[in-house]
Design an enzyme around this catalytic site. Sequence first.
Site, PDB file in Angstrom:
ATOM      1  CG  ASN A   1      -6.308   3.818   8.145  1.00  0.00           C
ATOM      2  OD1 ASN A   1      -6.659   4.830   7.550  1.00  0.00           O
ATOM      3  ND2 ASN A   1      -5.330   3.820   9.017  1.00  0.00           N
TER       4      ASN A   1
ATOM      5  CD  GLN B   1      -7.737  -0.931   6.647  1.00  0.00           C
ATOM      6  OE1 GLN B   1      -8.495  -1.883   6.873  1.00  0.00           O
ATOM      7  NE2 GLN B   1      -6.515  -0.894   7.114  1.00  0.00           N
TER       8      GLN B   1
ATOM      9  CG  HIS C   1      -0.447  -6.545   4.927  1.00  0.00           C
ATOM     10  ND1 HIS C   1      -0.762  -6.097   6.189  1.00  0.00           N
ATOM     11  CD2 HIS C   1       0.004  -5.454   4.252  1.00  0.00           C
ATOM     12  CE1 HIS C   1      -0.497  -4.791   6.276  1.00  0.00           C
ATOM     13  NE2 HIS C   1      -0.035  -4.391   5.111  1.00  0.00           N
TER      14      HIS C   1
ATOM     15  CB  THR D   1      13.446  -9.141  -9.270  1.00  0.00           C
ATOM     16  OG1 THR D   1      14.662  -8.772  -9.911  1.00  0.00           O
ATOM     17  CG2 THR D   1      13.140 -10.610  -9.544  1.00  0.00           C
TER      18      THR D   1
ATOM     19  CB  CYS E   1       1.368   3.309  10.191  1.00  0.00           C
ATOM     20  SG  CYS E   1       0.940   1.973   9.104  1.00  0.00           S
TER      21      CYS E   1
ATOM     22  N   GLY F   1       0.807  -1.219   0.000  1.00  0.00           N
ATOM     23  CA  GLY F   1       0.000   0.000   0.000  1.00  0.00           C
ATOM     24  C   GLY F   1       0.839   1.269   0.000  1.00  0.00           C
ATOM     25  CB  THR F   2       3.782   2.317   1.993  1.00  0.00           C
ATOM     26  OG1 THR F   2       3.108   2.030   3.227  1.00  0.00           O
ATOM     27  CG2 THR F   2       4.638   3.551   2.143  1.00  0.00           C
TER      28      THR F   2
ATOM     29  CB  SER G   1      -1.815  -3.406   0.867  1.00  0.00           C
ATOM     30  OG  SER G   1      -0.774  -4.014   1.558  1.00  0.00           O
TER      31      SER G   1
HETATM   32  N1  PLP Z   1      -3.339   2.864   3.204  1.00  0.00           N
HETATM   33  C1  PLP Z   1      -4.169   2.442   4.160  1.00  0.00           C
HETATM   34  C2  PLP Z   1      -5.565   2.974   4.204  1.00  0.00           C
HETATM   35  C3  PLP Z   1      -3.740   1.523   5.115  1.00  0.00           C
HETATM   36  O1  PLP Z   1      -4.578   1.120   6.065  1.00  0.00           O
HETATM   37  C4  PLP Z   1      -2.415   1.042   5.044  1.00  0.00           C
HETATM   38  C5  PLP Z   1      -1.891   0.099   6.058  1.00  0.00           C
HETATM   39  O2  PLP Z   1      -2.209   0.189   7.226  1.00  0.00           O
HETATM   40  C6  PLP Z   1      -1.581   1.506   4.013  1.00  0.00           C
HETATM   41  C7  PLP Z   1      -2.077   2.407   3.105  1.00  0.00           C
HETATM   42  C8  PLP Z   1      -0.174   1.027   3.868  1.00  0.00           C
HETATM   43  O3  PLP Z   1      -0.151  -0.266   3.328  1.00  0.00           O
HETATM   44  P1  PLP Z   1       1.133  -1.220   3.483  1.00  0.00           P
HETATM   45  O4  PLP Z   1       1.137  -1.671   4.912  1.00  0.00           O
HETATM   46  O5  PLP Z   1       0.896  -2.346   2.553  1.00  0.00           O
HETATM   47  O6  PLP Z   1       2.321  -0.416   3.124  1.00  0.00           O
END
Ligand code: PLP
Length: 390
Positions: free
Chosen positions: A150, A178, A200, A236, A322, A72-73, A198
């Site tokens: 989130n 989310q 996970h 990769t 986070c 996600g990031t 993302s």
């Molecule tokens: N965006 C949202 C809304 C999230 O909840 C999160 C993770 O908590 C992220 C982005 C970041 O995703 P990742 O953990 O895969 O970097």
Amino acid sequence: MDTEIYADHAATTRLREEVLEAMLLWLREGYGNASSLYKLGRTARKAVENARRTVAEILGADANEIFFTSGGTEGDNAALRGVMACAAGRHIVSTAFEHHAVLHTLEALQKTGCDVTLVQPDRSGHVSAEEICAALRPDTALISVMTANNELGTIQPIPEIGKIAREKGISFHTDAVQAAGHIPLNVRNLCVDLLTLSAHKFGGPKGVGVLYLRRGTPFIPYLTGGAQERGKRAGTENVAGIVGLARALELAAAEMEEEAARLRVLRQRLTEGVLRIPFVRENGGGDRLPGIANFSFTAIEGEYIAMMLDQAGIAVSPGSACAAGSEEPSHVLTAIGLDRAAAKGGLRISLGYGNTEADVDAILQALSPAVEKLRAMSPAWAAMRHMGML
Ligand code: PLP
């Protein structure tokens, strides 16, 4: 590991067994580089392209609009930086309660000369398409609004915002990290140009995600390197991760309706129980993801409640993982109008795959005495008692 009840599915989810099974082959024997021309490489390439087709089909996209990322990031960074790297306008419209992956990227873009307007959500945790529209300027090049928040689970009016963006020719990104796996996400219905996922968060592995990039969207990748992902994302390919992501998304899509209904019932039971505790308020309302609930407990901090529940083998969170360890209250809760104390009192309980009614009852059973114990030690609670507020 002795966590007995996991109720922090918004932070991450357990890897589904079926996903692990699908990944194992690519971790053991299928270790080829997907760009290599010999058989081991070609087999890996085939697995990546099959996964791409699966993801594209579920999102209603074309396979060549799907790019695999590290999560996600990265997806959020790639989207915002990639659009702004080639936009004529310098103005971006977003919201004050985005994930830090978006907010901190916007701050970085401001330092390069971009101008950012953050729309405030209302008390229930929603922004309106009208407010987003009102923030637009002739030089607005990008709108970024999360599909679901989130910490609150609140779902934003993405198709309405998308229509406005399309009419005005402004690129539109949504962070759907989310929402994915919990509500249907069709990029054509959502009317988005870019969308981030993302794995996970929906039973897949950590460190792998998707950036949907609508064909024709002006975009310059910020990662430089090899020509992987048709030149849009160097590096990769994480073959096992990509296979796992596609399998997890497939499972989530197939089970979505039933699982959402099940989680809504569980959350209702949880909410009714939590609100029986005196001086508690629920944060966020209206259209929400099925499993996320957020509460503020007067005179105590969510962090301490989470710590006490942890001792009872229950995993919940004061807010976004986070932001853990930060002294600052949740920017999401302050954005919806909570004062500092109420925002510090926030606790997110996010139910998901595998949670049962018995889990909810165990959470409730542990929560009430934890709150009572913490309030007995709280100077703020003592002051309220002294002033006759209790
Ligand atoms: N965006 C949202 C809304 C999230 O909840 C999160 C993770 O908590 C992220 C982005 C970041 O995703 P990742 O953990 O895969 O970097």
